[in-house]
Structure formats: structure tokens, C-alpha cells
Design an enzyme around this catalytic site. Structure first.
Site, PDB file in Angstrom:
ATOM      1  CG  ASP A 169      -2.022   1.060   1.126  1.00  0.00           C
ATOM      2  OD1 ASP A 169      -2.224   1.615   0.033  1.00  0.00           O
ATOM      3  OD2 ASP A 169      -2.644   1.362   2.169  1.00  0.00           O
ATOM      4  CG  HIS A 212      -2.953  -0.385   9.158  1.00  0.00           C
ATOM      5  ND1 HIS A 212      -3.995   0.495   8.921  1.00  0.00           N
ATOM      6  CD2 HIS A 212      -1.995  -0.052   8.272  1.00  0.00           C
ATOM      7  CE1 HIS A 212      -3.672   1.304   7.923  1.00  0.00           C
ATOM      8  NE2 HIS A 212      -2.458   0.995   7.516  1.00  0.00           N
ATOM      9  CD  GLN A 280      -2.628  -1.537   4.403  1.00  0.00           C
ATOM     10  OE1 GLN A 280      -3.661  -1.719   3.756  1.00  0.00           O
ATOM     11  NE2 GLN A 280      -1.961  -0.399   4.379  1.00  0.00           N
ATOM     12  NE  ARG A 310      -0.562  11.994   5.365  1.00  0.00           N
ATOM     13  CZ  ARG A 310      -1.137  10.817   5.106  1.00  0.00           C
ATOM     14  NH1 ARG A 310      -0.745   9.722   5.732  1.00  0.00           N
ATOM     15  NH2 ARG A 310      -2.114  10.725   4.218  1.00  0.00           N
ATOM     16  CG  ASP A 312      -2.026   6.427   7.383  1.00  0.00           C
ATOM     17  OD1 ASP A 312      -2.264   7.176   6.430  1.00  0.00           O
ATOM     18  OD2 ASP A 312      -2.292   5.198   7.382  1.00  0.00           O
ATOM     19  CD  GLU A 354      -4.997  10.091   5.793  1.00  0.00           C
ATOM     20  OE1 GLU A 354      -5.521  10.011   4.674  1.00  0.00           O
ATOM     21  OE2 GLU A 354      -4.957   9.121   6.588  1.00  0.00           O
ATOM     22  CG  HIS A 423      -0.604   9.439  -1.198  1.00  0.00           C
ATOM     23  ND1 HIS A 423      -0.791  10.415  -0.251  1.00  0.00           N
ATOM     24  CD2 HIS A 423      -0.966   8.266  -0.602  1.00  0.00           C
ATOM     25  CE1 HIS A 423      -1.234   9.866   0.862  1.00  0.00           C
ATOM     26  NE2 HIS A 423      -1.349   8.565   0.679  1.00  0.00           N
ATOM     27  CG  ASP A 424      -4.644   8.451  -0.210  1.00  0.00           C
ATOM     28  OD1 ASP A 424      -4.155   7.388  -0.628  1.00  0.00           O
ATOM     29  OD2 ASP A 424      -4.576   8.806   0.973  1.00  0.00           O
ATOM     30  NE  ARG A 551      -4.943   4.171  -3.315  1.00  0.00           N
ATOM     31  CZ  ARG A 551      -4.719   3.854  -2.042  1.00  0.00           C
ATOM     32  NH1 ARG A 551      -4.931   4.723  -1.092  1.00  0.00           N
ATOM     33  NH2 ARG A 551      -4.290   2.646  -1.713  1.00  0.00           N
TER      34      ARG A 551
HETATM   35  C1  GLC Z   1      -4.105   6.704   4.469  1.00  0.00           C
HETATM   36  C2  GLC Z   1      -3.125   6.825   3.333  1.00  0.00           C
HETATM   37  C3  GLC Z   1      -3.508   5.857   2.253  1.00  0.00           C
HETATM   38  C4  GLC Z   1      -3.497   4.461   2.797  1.00  0.00           C
HETATM   39  C5  GLC Z   1      -4.364   4.351   4.048  1.00  0.00           C
HETATM   40  C6  GLC Z   1      -4.087   3.086   4.789  1.00  0.00           C
HETATM   41  O1  GLC Z   1      -5.373   7.092   4.122  1.00  0.00           O
HETATM   42  O2  GLC Z   1      -3.100   8.144   2.869  1.00  0.00           O
HETATM   43  O3  GLC Z   1      -2.659   5.949   1.130  1.00  0.00           O
HETATM   44  O4  GLC Z   1      -3.978   3.567   1.831  1.00  0.00           O
HETATM   45  O5  GLC Z   1      -4.095   5.394   4.970  1.00  0.00           O
HETATM   46  O6  GLC Z   1      -2.864   3.162   5.472  1.00  0.00           O
END
Ligand code: GLC
Length: 687
Positions: A169, A212, A280, A310, A312, A354, A423-424, A551
């Protein structure tokens, strides 16, 4: 360092107790509590405390210990291991302070107190994948001048720590939180890069993937091997009773590539919770030991020199059967606890949550009630990001404007990460209510947006793709680079100069609307490749570890020969790069753009235009963006509430004076055009 400043260099920020003090010599600034007139005229100022750092820490710790304990007890008072883990938690915080290099402790003092460094207009970020941008960490050091020349001084490096080869990922499946993935270099390379960045006054943002781990992490492997101690680090179940209860209320995040929220492990005959991909594994934060372990990793990053952490996917960190397992109150308690621990031991590191959630939910990540402005320092303004794309597709700004009522309630002292692309995928998770105010039917409108950006809609120049379409709900998100979504890919293929030009105007509008980001308040985070107009990269389709996740089409590999075209006059790369650079220069030169919630939306006069004013007592910047293809004319009434009857503004973007007043009936903004008009600009401020 003691520095002198004069009245001229002090900017009083409205509705706040802060002033921004500017040092023209090096264009730097500090924030201070609003001084009394006597203090302003004082010759020498310092914010640094003379007390030893450990005394400051101990006093702060004592004053906050009860609060820390309260947050901890809210989560763990019933847990059998609550007491020993509380002691471990306190020990971890003390150790982190002890380990903090003294240089960072000095820096912490200048960054904190009454100095919320991260609100400054002088910051501009870029997110990038180290390997796709510059191969490795060492070579990234050689690209710092390129980034500074563009105007970027904050780097968000996408996950750097060890993750499995193949499916990971994009590194968000971490198998070792302390070891840099050899693909990028070593921990020493990272330390050298950080030192080089610090020499250039640049800041670093890194991810903490809190929700995770990878299934290859030693905790996961020990769990698989049957170790009961580590089983409690994850959500493991022997049968489907609880997984079924969970599933009944949990949405799916990647319904196409990873349906469901649990994965069966035949080797240990158990189900494990895997909200994202099957590799994950969700960490179980209801076990206090998991919190302590992860906090220790967080402090490791802080003491490497990370400036912004950040976090996540924080919306997912607490699970409760029967709920959607997102945005639960306990997730907020956990974030508040982490925030407080950081403030105690490593206060110079700011925290970004995030959470990509609706506008009503996102506000809670800044903290509510007694914790207002005491949770995340930053959150992504995902609603604004998505609504910019809405406005570009429709050419109308009503939906975008309708969401602002909520978003401007952000607490003072916190700020946004503003962005156009990352990136998403681009999610369409903004609320139906905004769409209805815009005069559209929510379901038909979302279908239109998906069709428009995937190129299905007749006449749409966009080249994107739908990501994670849920066959049950038909929800879907959008992938594609900024340039391809703005029509540059199609225009270049057609070799149509007018279409190329229009696509570039749209890119700049979106960056500049990121001008909503660059100018709206918050830290603008550019996405690598967008500064030179990278098109979609379809090579991911050939790679089995990526071809199920589109993506990757907007995660380009930078070709530095192509980037060299920023020096070729008239090339798309040169036009996009220099215009982006110019937007950033304007931002940097204007302290009024520091985020002190000093924003007012301008009257809604023209449906195609979005406009706001950033203001302080002695300065105003009117920012206007035309999302339609044709020129629009605005009457001076748009400015009237914030300007005098007759005024002269200076438009820094188009290098023109704008006269407003009853006998000056209108100003014109070209199709996809921007106006950045300053009131009170003296000669010296004009470029
Ligand atoms: C966040 C990241 C994304 C990832 C997800 C799981 O949203 O920006 O790219 O797939 O977390 O870790």
C-alpha cells in the site's frame, strides 16, 4: 537569538492575542503574544526561557499529569493491565524528553509557547515518494535547491520505514517502524538529509501509520506463531461471531480490491481485522500496551527531527461492534493523549490527523469542549479539496461556498493542510446538504462528477479513472494527476494549442485555488509532479503488486530530463512551474496570509466566482477565482463590505491596479482566472 524589530514590522493579527514580527533582512518571522505598546518599543526581545530545560519539563509535567491520567483512565480504567502500563507510559514520556537532542530542545522553545510556528505564511509543503522523485534519500538531498527554488520548505516524505517488497500500500503497511527501507537508504542517510534540510531552514513531515501494521511485522508474526501476548495487539477472533457483528455496521474502504474488514488466517485458524488491505492488520488500541509501544515509536520520529507528524488514518483507531468504527469518541481521546504527551516531551513537533471525513466530523479533530485546539494541530481540508474539483467540473461555486460556514469555525491556533491533489484518490464525501444548496440532486450530481473526471461525460476533457467503486452503493472516488484531470493529457494528444493553454489555466487556478489552498489559510501541500504538469502514468498496470490500485496512475516517476524543460520558454512545464512559483512567492511575501482565522467570504455575486478576503488591522488581500471558462465582471459591491467607498487595490497576480468605487462599475476576471488584489499595498510591496 536577540533581534530588534520596529513597529513597521509588526503585524497585529485580528481576533487573537498574537502579533507577527517580521525581519525584512531574511524574510523570517516569529509570533509573539500581543505586546503592550511599551513592549513594542523595547529595543531587545527574547521569547526564550532562561530556566534549564529539565525544570521546564518537570513543571509542565507536574501541571499536566492529572490531565494525562484522566485521558488515560477514560480509555483504560477497566483494563487489568492499566496500572503497569500507566507507569510505562509515564516512563516513555520522560525517556523521550531525556533522549531529545539539546539542539531540538532549544528549537522547541522558539517554536512553541506563544509561537505557533506552523501557522506561518512562509511555509509551503510538498508530498513526495523518495524513490519515485529522486531514487533515494541521498539524492533527495541534491534536489533541495530545486524545491527551495520552487518555494517549498516543508517536505512530506511518503512512508520510509521498512515494508514488504511487492504489496505494501505504498509503504502504509509497515513491518519495522525503526528501520528505513533499504530501497530508500539507511537511517543514517535520513539523518544526513534532515541535517541538510535544517541547514536550509526546511521542515520535515513523516507518517506514523498508527492504525495497523504489515502482516510481516514481528508482532504479527508472533501472533501467527500462536503467542497469546501478541494476539492481544490485534483484533483476532476464533470464529465469525464478533466479525459478523462488526461487519454489520462497518463500511468497506477498498470494496473492489479488499472487500470486507476481516481476513482468515488458516495457519492459526483465526480471523484478524483488516480494514484496509488483507496484509494490513488493525492494531488493538484497547490494549494499553499497544498505545505505549506506538507512542515510543512516535517519540523516536520526534527525536530524529520530524517537525510535523502525520498520523495516518486516525479516524479508524478505535473499534466498537455495532458502530461504523470511525470517528469514535475514544479515537479522539487517544489523539488528545498523544498530543499532550508530545507537548510535554517533544513540543516542537506538531501533529496532523489524516482524517478524510465530512466537514462536520473534521472539526472535531481540532478538539472540542475543554480540548478545543488541544487535539490535532493540523487536519486535511479534504472538503475544500474535493469541492474545488466540483467547482471546476460544474463551473459553479455554490456547493463550494456552502461548505465554508462550517469550515471557518476552525479553532484559532490550529490550521489546515490545504491541497489540490495528493497520493490518494479524490473522494466525494462532502455532505448532501451542500449539494442541495448548490441546486443539484445529490445522487445525480455525484454521478455527474464521476463521469466528468473519468472522461465518460461527453465534452469532458478530463482523463481520470474511478477508484474503489462499491458495486452495492455505487460510491466511487477519482484517480488521475492534476494535469490529466484538468485536460492537459487530452489537449497534448490533440496538439491543440488553445486547449493546452486552457488546461494550464485550469491547473494554475486549481493550484491557486489551492490558491484557495495557497491563500485560504493553512499549509499548502503541493504534490510532486504537479509543479511541472505530470500526466497519468499507466505503467502500474504492468505491475502485479499495483495493478489493482489505480491510485498509482497519479504517483509518477520523475524524469529529470523532462523537468529540465522548466527552462524552455513557452513549454507547458515552464508555464506551470513559473506560475506555481509566482503564487508561492506572493504567499511568502504576505504576512496577512498567516492563518489566524482572518478570513471573510465576499458576497456571492457571481455564480462562477469564489472570493474571500484575508485581513488584518492594516492589510487586506482580496482573492477571487473564476471557475468558468468565460470572463466575468464583478461590481464593486463585492469589495464594499471590506473596503472604502473609493479605493485602489493592487492585483499582484495580474500586475494591475484595480480602482473600486461607485463610478468604477466592474472588474473583469478572465476565464479560469485569478485576482489577488491587495488593499493598502505600498510601492515597496509591488513586485
Ligand atoms: C491513508 C493513506 C492511504 C493508505 C491508508 C491506509 O489514508 O493516505 O494511502 O492507503 O491510509 O494506510
Amino acid at each position: 537569538m536577540l533581534r530588534e524589530f520596529s513597529k513597521k514590522n509588526i503585524l497585529i493579527l485580528p481576533a487573537s492575542n498574537w502579533v507577527q514580527c517580521l525581519y525584512p533582512a531574511d524574510n523570517s518571522c516569529v509570533f509573539m503574544k500581543k505586546p503592550s505598546p511599551r513592549r513594542i518599543s523595547a529595543k531587545k526581545q527574547t521569547t526564550a526561557s532562561t530556566k534549564p530545560h529539565h525544570t521546564v519539563f518537570e513543571n509542565h509535567f507536574k501541571s499536566q499529569e492529572a490531565n494525562l491520567r484522566k485521558l488515560y483512565d477514560e480509555l483504560y480504567h477497566n483494563h487489568t493491565l492499566a496500572v503497569p502500563n500507566w507507569e510505562l507510559l509515564v516512563g516513555t514520556i520522560r525517556q523521550a524528553f531525556h533522549n531529545r537532542p539539546s539542539g531540538f530542545k532549544i528549537k522547541d522553545q522558539s517554536k512553541t509557547g506563544s509561537t505557533p510556528w506552523y501557522l506561518s505564511n512562509t511555509l509551503v509543503g510538498m508530498s513526495l515518494y523518495v524513490d519515485r522523485f529522486s531514487d533515494n534519500l541521498q539524492k533527495l538531498g541534491d534536489k533541495l535547491d530545486y524545491l527551495k527554488n520552487l518555494g517549498v520548505n516543508v517536505l512530506h516524505l511518503m512512508p520510509l520505514f521498512e515494508s514488504p517488497d511487492g504489496e505494501s500500500d505504498g509503504g502504509y503497511a509497515v513491518s519495522d517502524f525503526r528501520m528505513v527501507n533499504p530501497r530508500f537508504g539507511s537511517l543514517d542517510d535520513l539523518k544526513v538529509l534532515i541535517a541538510r534540510m535544517q541547514e536550509k531552514d526546511m521542515y520535515l513531515m513523516l507518517d506514523m501509520v498508527l492504525n495497523h501494521t504489515s502482516d510481516q511485522h514481528t508482532w504479527a508474526q508472533s501472533t501467527r506463531a500462536g503467542d497469546p501476548y501478541f494476539m492481544d495487539y490485534y483484533y483476532m477472533f476464533e470464529d465469525r461471531t464478533l466479525p459478523d457483528q462488526f461487519e454489520s455496521a462497518m463500511p468497506e474502504i477498498f470494496p473492489e480490491s479488499a472487500p470486507g474488514n476481516f481476513t482468515y488466517l488458516p495457519d492459526c485458524k483465526r480471523w484478524v481485522m483488516t480494514v484496509f488491505h488483507s496484509y494490513q492488520w488493525d492494531l488493538n488500541f484497547s490494549n494499553p500496551r499497544v498505545l505505549v509501544e506506538m507512542l515510543d515509536h512516535i517519540f523516536f520520529y520526534a527525536n530524529l527531527g520530524v517537525d510535523i507528524l502525520r498520523i495516518d488514518a486516525p479516524a479508524f483507531i478505535w473499534k466498537q461492534p455495532g458502530t461504523n468504527c470511525q470517528n469514535l469518541p475514544e479515537a479522539h481521546t487517544l489523539l488528545r493523549l498523544i498530543h499532550l504527551a508530545l507537548r510535554l516531551a517533544t513540543p516542537g513537533m506538531a501533529m496532523l490527523g489524516e482524517a478524510i471525513v465530512s466537514s462536520a466530523e473534521i472539526m472535531k479533530y481540532f478538539g472540542t469542549g475543554d480540548y478545543r485546539a488541544r487535539e490535532c494541530d493540523f487536519a486535511y481540508n479534504a472538503t475544500l479539496m474535493a469541492l474545488q474539483w466540483d467547482a471546476l467540473a460544474t463551473g459553479k461555486t455554490k456547493v463550494l461556498r456552502s461548505a465554508q460556514k462550517e469550515l471557518i469555525k476552525k479553532p484559532l491556533g490550529t490550521t489546515w493542510i490545504t491541497y489540490t491533489r495528493c497520493h490518494d484518490d479524490i473522494g466525494l464525501g462532502f455532505s448532501d446538504e451542500h449539494i442541495i444548496v448548490g441546486g443539484f440532486d445529490p445522487s445525480a450530481h455525484r454521478s455527474f462528477l464521476k463521469d466528468y473526471y473519468s472522461g465518460e461525460y461527453t465534452g469532458s476533457p478530463a482523463r481520470g479513472a474511478l477508484f474503489s467503486v462499491n458495486p452495492k452503493t455505487l460510491d466511487g472516488r477519482i484517480s488521475g494527476t492534476l494535469a490529466s484531470l484538468c485536460g492537459l493529457e487530452a489537449a497534448l494528444e490533440m496538439q491543440a494549442p488553445a486547449a493546452i493553454s486552457q488546461a494550464i489555466d485550469k491547473i494554475i487556478l486549481m493550484q491557486g485555488m489551492q490558491g484557495h489552498s495557497i491563500f485560504i489559510g493553512g499549509l499548502p501541500m503541493l504534490y510532486y509532479g504537479d509543479e511541472t504538469g505530470y500526466l497519468n502514468d499507466y505503467a502500474y498496470l504492468e505491475d502485479y503488486s499495483k495493478n489493482y490500485d489505480n491510485r498509482w496512475m497519479h504517483r509518477p516517476i520523475i524524469d529529470w530530463n523532462l523537468n529540465g524543460r522548466i527552462n524552455i520558454d513557452g513549454s507547458p512545464q515552464q508555464r506551470i512551474f513559473t506560475d506555481t512559483q509566482r503564487l508561492l512567492q506572493i504567499r511568502r511575501s504576505m504576512p496577512v496570509l498567516t492563518d489566524f482565522n482572518n478570513i471573510e467570504w465576499l458576497p456571492d455575486e457571481n455564480i462562477h466566482v469564489s472570493g474571500y478576503v484575508r485581513h488584518t488591522e492594516n492589510s487586506k488581500l482580496f482573492c477571487l477565482f473564476n471557475f468558468g471558462p468565460y470572463p466575468v465582471y464583478l461590481s464593486w459591491f463585492v469589495f464594499k463590505p471590506m473596503a472604502r467607498e473609493r479605493d485602489i487595490l493592487y492585483d499582484h497576480w495580474n500586475h494591475q491596479q484595480i480602482v473600486i468605487g461607485p463610478d468604477q462599475q466592474h472588474i473583469q476576471i478572465k476565464g479560469y482566472g485569478i485576482v489577488l488584489a491587495e488593499w493598502g499595498a505600498d510601492e515597496g510591496m509591488k513586485e
